[in-house]
Structure formats: C-alpha cells, structure tokens
Motif scaffolding. Sequence first.
Motif, PDB file in Angstrom:
ATOM      1  N   LYS A 190      44.094  48.147  44.535  1.00 54.89           N
ATOM      2  CA  LYS A 190      45.337  48.367  45.714  1.00 54.89           C
ATOM      3  C   LYS A 190      46.437  47.476  45.269  1.00 54.89           C
ATOM      4  CE  LYS A 190      41.686  48.698  49.402  1.00 54.89           C
ATOM      5  NZ  LYS A 190      40.990  48.142  50.511  1.00 54.89           N
ATOM      6  N   GLY A 191      46.846  48.244  44.234  1.00 56.82           N
ATOM      7  CA  GLY A 191      48.087  47.370  43.788  1.00 56.82           C
ATOM      8  C   GLY A 191      47.956  47.150  42.284  1.00 56.82           C
ATOM      9  N   PRO A 192      49.015  46.963  41.345  1.00 56.50           N
ATOM     10  CA  PRO A 192      48.761  46.661  40.022  1.00 56.50           C
ATOM     11  C   PRO A 192      47.940  45.394  39.543  1.00 56.50           C
ATOM     12  CG  PRO A 192      50.880  46.220  40.614  1.00 56.50           C
ATOM     13  CD  PRO A 192      50.235  47.104  41.775  1.00 56.50           C
ATOM     14  N   VAL A 193      48.160  44.196  40.547  1.00 58.52           N
ATOM     15  CA  VAL A 193      47.774  42.896  40.290  1.00 58.52           C
ATOM     16  C   VAL A 193      46.104  43.245  40.510  1.00 58.52           C
ATOM     17  CG1 VAL A 193      47.674  40.748  40.741  1.00 58.52           C
ATOM     18  CG2 VAL A 193      49.727  41.866  40.342  1.00 58.52           C
ATOM     19  N   ASN A 194      45.995  44.070  41.682  1.00 56.76           N
ATOM     20  CA  ASN A 194      44.478  44.038  41.878  1.00 56.76           C
ATOM     21  C   ASN A 194      43.512  44.635  40.904  1.00 56.76           C
ATOM     22  OD1 ASN A 194      42.554  45.794  44.188  1.00 56.76           O
ATOM     23  ND2 ASN A 194      42.012  43.720  43.981  1.00 56.76           N
ATOM     24  N   ALA A 195      44.256  45.802  40.706  1.00 58.83           N
ATOM     25  CA  ALA A 195      43.605  46.551  39.442  1.00 58.83           C
ATOM     26  C   ALA A 195      43.399  45.973  38.202  1.00 58.83           C
ATOM     27  CB  ALA A 195      44.404  48.018  39.249  1.00 58.83           C
ATOM     28  N   LEU A 196      44.407  45.048  37.743  1.00 52.56           N
ATOM     29  CA  LEU A 196      44.393  44.316  36.703  1.00 52.56           C
ATOM     30  C   LEU A 196      43.388  43.329  36.772  1.00 52.56           C
ATOM     31  CD1 LEU A 196      45.795  44.141  33.951  1.00 52.56           C
ATOM     32  CD2 LEU A 196      47.603  42.587  34.612  1.00 52.56           C
ATOM     33  N   ASP A 197      43.342  42.703  37.650  1.00 50.81           N
ATOM     34  CA  ASP A 197      42.231  41.658  37.938  1.00 50.81           C
ATOM     35  C   ASP A 197      40.808  42.064  37.892  1.00 50.81           C
ATOM     36  OD1 ASP A 197      40.849  39.237  38.846  1.00 50.81           O
ATOM     37  OD2 ASP A 197      41.107  39.951  40.884  1.00 50.81           O
ATOM     38  N   ILE A 198      40.565  43.277  38.465  1.00 51.01           N
ATOM     39  CA  ILE A 198      39.242  44.086  38.325  1.00 51.01           C
ATOM     40  C   ILE A 198      38.890  44.216  36.912  1.00 51.01           C
ATOM     41  CG2 ILE A 198      37.595  45.987  39.021  1.00 51.01           C
ATOM     42  CD1 ILE A 198      39.469  45.770  41.700  1.00 51.01           C
ATOM     43  N   ALA A 199      39.916  44.926  36.059  1.00 54.85           N
ATOM     44  CA  ALA A 199      39.908  45.512  34.985  1.00 54.85           C
ATOM     45  C   ALA A 199      39.445  44.321  33.981  1.00 54.85           C
ATOM     46  CB  ALA A 199      40.807  46.360  34.308  1.00 54.85           C
ATOM     47  N   LEU A 200      40.395  43.160  34.168  1.00 51.50           N
ATOM     48  CA  LEU A 200      40.176  42.167  33.117  1.00 51.50           C
ATOM     49  C   LEU A 200      38.870  41.349  33.009  1.00 51.50           C
ATOM     50  CD1 LEU A 200      41.877  40.206  31.652  1.00 51.50           C
ATOM     51  CD2 LEU A 200      42.814  38.893  33.517  1.00 51.50           C
ATOM     52  N   ARG A 201      38.226  41.290  34.451  1.00 50.08           N
ATOM     53  CA  ARG A 201      37.129  40.719  34.473  1.00 50.08           C
ATOM     54  C   ARG A 201      35.833  41.522  33.944  1.00 50.08           C
ATOM     55  NH1 ARG A 201      35.717  39.611  39.505  1.00 50.08           N
ATOM     56  NH2 ARG A 201      37.408  40.457  40.647  1.00 50.08           N
ATOM     57  N   SER A 202      35.972  42.878  34.374  1.00 54.95           N
ATOM     58  CA  SER A 202      35.169  43.945  34.032  1.00 54.95           C
ATOM     59  C   SER A 202      35.051  43.799  32.396  1.00 54.95           C
ATOM     60  CB  SER A 202      35.421  45.261  34.153  1.00 54.95           C
ATOM     61  OG  SER A 202      35.480  45.169  35.770  1.00 54.95           O
ATOM     62  N   VAL A 203      36.069  43.801  31.709  1.00 59.63           N
ATOM     63  CA  VAL A 203      35.978  43.872  30.159  1.00 59.63           C
ATOM     64  C   VAL A 203      35.463  42.729  29.571  1.00 59.63           C
ATOM     65  CG1 VAL A 203      38.028  42.717  29.411  1.00 59.63           C
ATOM     66  CG2 VAL A 203      37.224  44.614  28.184  1.00 59.63           C
ATOM     67  N   LEU A 204      35.259  41.344  30.296  1.00 56.80           N
ATOM     68  CA  LEU A 204      34.714  40.078  29.838  1.00 56.80           C
ATOM     69  C   LEU A 204      33.433  39.858  30.428  1.00 56.80           C
ATOM     70  CD1 LEU A 204      38.025  37.981  29.778  1.00 56.80           C
ATOM     71  CD2 LEU A 204      36.866  39.043  27.768  1.00 56.80           C
ATOM     72  N   GLU A 205      32.930  40.465  31.567  1.00 56.37           N
ATOM     73  CA  GLU A 205      31.631  40.036  32.111  1.00 56.37           C
ATOM     74  C   GLU A 205      30.316  40.554  31.534  1.00 56.37           C
ATOM     75  OE1 GLU A 205      31.798  42.006  36.052  1.00 56.37           O
ATOM     76  OE2 GLU A 205      33.323  40.711  36.925  1.00 56.37           O
ATOM     77  N   GLN A 206      30.827  41.523  30.574  1.00 56.32           N
ATOM     78  CA  GLN A 206      29.442  42.024  29.682  1.00 56.32           C
ATOM     79  C   GLN A 206      29.162  40.925  28.345  1.00 56.32           C
ATOM     80  OE1 GLN A 206      30.977  45.357  27.002  1.00 56.32           O
ATOM     81  NE2 GLN A 206      32.778  45.104  28.014  1.00 56.32           N
ATOM     82  N   PHE A 207      30.306  40.000  28.141  1.00 54.43           N
ATOM     83  CA  PHE A 207      30.045  39.030  27.190  1.00 54.43           C
ATOM     84  C   PHE A 207      29.657  37.591  28.053  1.00 54.43           C
ATOM     85  CE2 PHE A 207      32.871  42.332  25.388  1.00 54.43           C
ATOM     86  CZ  PHE A 207      31.920  42.230  24.039  1.00 54.43           C
ATOM     87  N   TYR A 208      30.484  37.517  29.198  1.00 55.32           N
ATOM     88  CA  TYR A 208      30.374  36.182  29.792  1.00 55.32           C
ATOM     89  C   TYR A 208      29.738  36.561  31.440  1.00 55.32           C
ATOM     90  CZ  TYR A 208      33.103  34.752  26.079  1.00 55.32           C
ATOM     91  OH  TYR A 208      33.518  34.505  24.889  1.00 55.32           O
ATOM     92  N   PRO A 209      28.664  36.555  31.665  1.00 57.28           N
ATOM     93  CA  PRO A 209      27.969  37.046  33.146  1.00 57.28           C
ATOM     94  C   PRO A 209      28.518  36.173  34.378  1.00 57.28           C
ATOM     95  CG  PRO A 209      26.305  37.326  31.499  1.00 57.28           C
ATOM     96  CD  PRO A 209      27.539  36.618  30.691  1.00 57.28           C
TER      97      PRO A 209
END
Length: 530
Positions: free
Chosen positions: A438-457
């Motif tokens: 819901k906006g660029p920052v919210n989308a960026l927040d979700i994508a940012l954590r998604s790309v790293l969660e697979q390495f840092y659960p």
Amino acid sequence: MERRVEIFDSTLRDGSQGEGLSFSVEDKLRIVDELDALGVAYIEAGNPGSNVKDLTFFQRLASRHLANARVVAFGSTRRHGVTCDEDANLASLIEAGVEHVAIFGKSWDFQVSRILRITLEENLELISSSVAWLKERGRKVFFDAEHFYDGWRENREYALACLKAAVDAGADTLVLCETRGGALPDEVYETTRQVVQLFPQVPVAVHAHNDSGCAVASSLMAVKAGAVQVQGTLLGIGERCGNADLSTIIANLELKMGIRCMTGRLDNLAQTCRTVAALCNINIASNTPYIGSSAFAHKGGMHIDGVLKDPMSFEHIRPEQVGSQRRLLMSEVSGRALLMKRIERIRSDLSKDSPQVRRLIEILKQKEVEGYQYEGAENSFDVIIYRELFQSEPFFTFVHYQTIGSLPYADPDSGTSHTALVKARVRGESAIAGAEGKGPVNALDIALRSVLEQFYPSLRSVHLTDYKVRVLEGSDATASRVRVLIDSTDGYDTWSTIGVSSDIIKASFLALSDSIEYKLFKDRNNNERR
C-alpha cells in the motif's frame, strides 16, 4: 501538620474547549479512570445541560465506582428572566446525579453590564438564588467567580459582593477564576491572599488560564497565598492558550513545595499523561516540564559528562520520581563520553583515545553534516559502530531495488498501489524478491524482508511500528532532502533507525536496511553470549 491541596481536574470540561479537541463518551470514561487512578480529588466531567453526549456520559458514569475522585457537573447560574425551577441548565445539574456541582457567575461589573446586559443587583440575585436552589437539593456547590481577578482590579467592592452573595447562599468553595489569563503571578498572589483573609470560613480555589504564559506560576502563588484547591487540566489543554497545566503543578507542589495533593503515586504521572494525551489525540510537547520526552534529555558533551558522573549536576529531580526516563542524545556536540557509553555496550576493550573511537567521532560529525540526526535513532549509529569495530563479511549487500506505482490501483480490491523488486547478495549467493504494498515504502519493506528471510528466518518476526518523514530544508521544494525515521520491533525489543536522501524512497530504504542490519547484529550478539 502536613499541608494538603486538592487537585480539581477540568480536562473533560474546560479542556474539551481547546481547538481540535473532541471526546467520545468512551474517551471520557477512560480518562475518568486514569485521573481517578492518579489520585486527583475532583473531576469536572462536563456540562450535562449543553449537549446530549455529556448527559449520556453522566448516566453511564452513575454505575462506575471511583476509588479516589469525586465527579463534578458544570453549569451556569440561572438565566435572567426565568426562575430556578424553570431553568433547564440547573435542572440538568440535578439530573446528572452527582453530589458536587460547579456553577459560574460573573464577578466583573464590565461583564455584567456589557455582556449579560443586566444590572449589577440582578446579577447578584442570579448568583444567590442559583446557589441556594442547588443547596436546597442537597448539592455541594463550587462557585466559579468568572473574571474575578479582572473584577477585583476594576471594581473590588462589586467582585467581593459576588463572592459574598455565593457564600451567604451556602456555597461550599469559592473558585477565583483568572479567566482571561492576563494577570501576573504577584497580582494573583496578593488578590488571593486578601480573599482568603476576608472569607476564612470558606475554602478558596484558583482557576487560571495561560494567555500570558503564567498559569502554572499564578496557581502556585495562589497556593502560597492560602488557596487550598488548584483547578486546571492535566496537559494544560483548553481554550485559546489553554489552562494551568496540572502535570507541572502536581509535581511542583509535591516535590518543590512539600505539599501533598494526590492520593495516587507520583511516579505514575508521566504514564498517565501519555495515556490521556493518546485519548485526546495530541502529542505532549517534548519540552513539557517533568513529563516531556526532552525533560531529562541531555545533548551537550559537558552536560552528558556531568550527568554520567552524577545526575544532580544537571537534573533538578530524579526522572523516576515522576515516571520519566533520562535520555542521552547522540550528536556531534555530545562528546566522547556518550559515544563511549554506546561503544561499551558493544565492545568494552577500547579507550576514548583509540583510533577506532576517533574514527567513529569523525563519521558521526560527517553524517550530521549530511543531515543525519541520531537523537531518537541511535540504533542506526549502533550499526555504524558494529561495521567499524567488526569488519567481518557483511550480512548482505544490496545489488538493486526498484519500485513501480500505478493509479488507479491495478487491483482495487487489494488496496495495493505499488510493486517493489529487491535483489541482494548474501553469503556469495544472489537472491531476488518482489512484493506488492500500500504505497512504495510498504512494498519495499515487504520485498526487502522477503529477500533476506530465506537466509535469516528471525527477520520474520520484525515489523515496523512507526514511520516519520521530515523535510530538512524546503528551499528546493520537492527536491529537498528528507529524513526518515522508523521504529521496528521483533516482539521483544524496539529500535529506531534513520535514512537521509533527497529521494524519499531511498531515505526509507536506508532506514529499513539499517533496521534489518541492527536486528541481525543483535541476534549475533545474543548467540555469542549463549
């Protein structure tokens, strides 16, 4: 014998007249509970004759048990031209179902002649008959002598006649109202002193407004003059410049003047004020004495050094006495003492003259030149400390990020308006993730954590709790640099980070990435301690 002064809180009545303030019935009930727990003597809860909401509130309040406070209904003397039995406002005070009532009447001849447009004798009759009518029905009456200090200054004889009319009719307390807020404390003191001497058989209260910035000082001077009750609002809210701020008055009475004024604990003061502020939907000014976020905040290097050696060097009380906390602010002027305190939390084997510490001081100064401000976002500087002191392989390196927005929404039902794509390298591997938000920052927040969660659960537990943006210099209009502050939590700890850029998306990205890096450093430290 210990002297006591009663606190009469008018947050729900006089406070509600402040610009932009409106309470629901539920808000008012919760504020009553907070004030009662704090231990004030009286809560002026509203005017049941003015609106249906206040009348409903009094009806619901009837079944509520209060441990400390007594509720007061507020109204005016009867209208000219009708009897007390015919006056709807007086009737509503009885219908409110509370034992204590406050009625205001004019005590300045100017107000009587120019505003009410009745004779001075007719006004005295309004006061006398209204108080007597309420007393006949078993009520305890506070008589609010409106504009009293102006009346005393302009026509002392008539102002006193108004008080005498109320006392002769049975008023239980005389409330001297500094309605316009223009009197200075010495005038309030001398006027109150003489009234206390003239009416020794009746308790005298003070009700001050803050139009000249003197409401707190005037209230304290009235107490010195013999007033036994102080009226005001908990956060100083109210019409025009507000009322006397009871949060400051309570602390000053208890800690500075040795006068008991509450039945509750003083160390609950700050938390009660924060709760009431949230219900009022207002922010407590950071420089509010005793309870503001800056009340015990130290930034200058000499100040911080002194406080670290002995808090009494720059603090007039212990912050814990009123439920506040000391804050030491990171900045280019805070000196090495504070920087060493933060470094010692991470690594304890460095001296203040070590090359690493000198390097960190230079980084701090350079960052502040760029627009970074680590007050309230010290955890971003913790990340810099980690990077400088532990120059190991980074947790991640960002390769690329992109946000795409669309209006109208591509999917109106989802409410998402932006898509973000983030690519990073972690432990020699590339990873990429996309997300809608819901906006660029919210989308960026979700994508940012998604790309790293697979390495840092552990990042799955992290989420944002606050997001603030401030324009640093508006001369460049929409190209101005902005400072983004975010608060994050993992359910156990909360931390704050910062990003600065002329691109709001980049500033947000920098703050978000610092937040994630801080969490990973924190996890590493916890694992090493185990």
